[in-house]
Write a protein that holds these residues in place. Structure first.
Motif: not given
Length: 168
Positions: A1-27
């Motif tokens: 197993x590796x270090x994995x990020x699972x995410x969900x968006x329960x707000x509608x103020x901001x679209x969560x982009x694939x680029x942001x998720x990729x950045x958070x995964x890198x972090x």
């Protein structure tokens, strides 16, 4: 197993982009590497101020919204009873073993992150990245109850953020 990020968006103020998720995964990978954590799962949920306010009140007894909350799954208290599982076969053992790989949950208020990024004069990506790394360090047991522990935590956060160019 590796270090994995699972995410969900329960707000509608901001679209969560694939680029942001990729950045958070890198972090996550950089922060994990810095802390010697190479396996596990982190669940990230984006919420609004109303939702994080309710969570903060329920779980911390603080009746106001906050920017980030962390709920560690790997910490244990001295008085906490150890859970012992009896398993029938290898498949069941493997399923239960997956439970121990969950590091915990990080909840970020996107509304609060937007306000703070404006107040601090940096990008929203930098603020969300900061909050995410901050939450991850809490999952590993770091805290900031005094000046020394706050300085240690801040140094670790800034070092990880600098590796991906998220400086102030």
């Amino acid at each position: 197993m590796a270090l994995n990020l699972e995410w969900s968006n329960e707000q509608d103020k901001l679209e969560i982009s694939d680029e942001l998720i990729a950045l958070l995964n890198t972090l996550l990978q950089k922060a994990g590497e810095a802390e010697g954590v190479t396996e596990g799962e982190v669940a990230l949920t984006f919420v609004d101020d109303e939702s994080i306010h309710e969570l903060n009140r329920t779980y911390r007894g603080i009746d106001r919204p906050t920017d980030v909350l962390s709920f560690a799954m790997q910490e244990s208290l001295d008085d906490e009873l150890e859970i012992v599982y009896e398993v029938e076969d290898d498949e069941e053992a493997e399923q239960l073993g997956g439970l121990t790989d969950v590091l915990g949950d990080i909840i970020i208020s996107v509304e609060r992150a937007k306000l703070q990024s404006e107040d601090y004069g940096h990008s929203l990506e930098r603020e969300i990245g900061f909050l995410f790394v901050h939450g991850f360090l809490h999952l590993l047991g770091y805290d900031h109850q005094d000046e020394a522990s706050e300085a240690e935590m801040m140094g670790k956060q800034e070092a990880v953020l600098a590796q991906v160019g998220l400086i102030r």
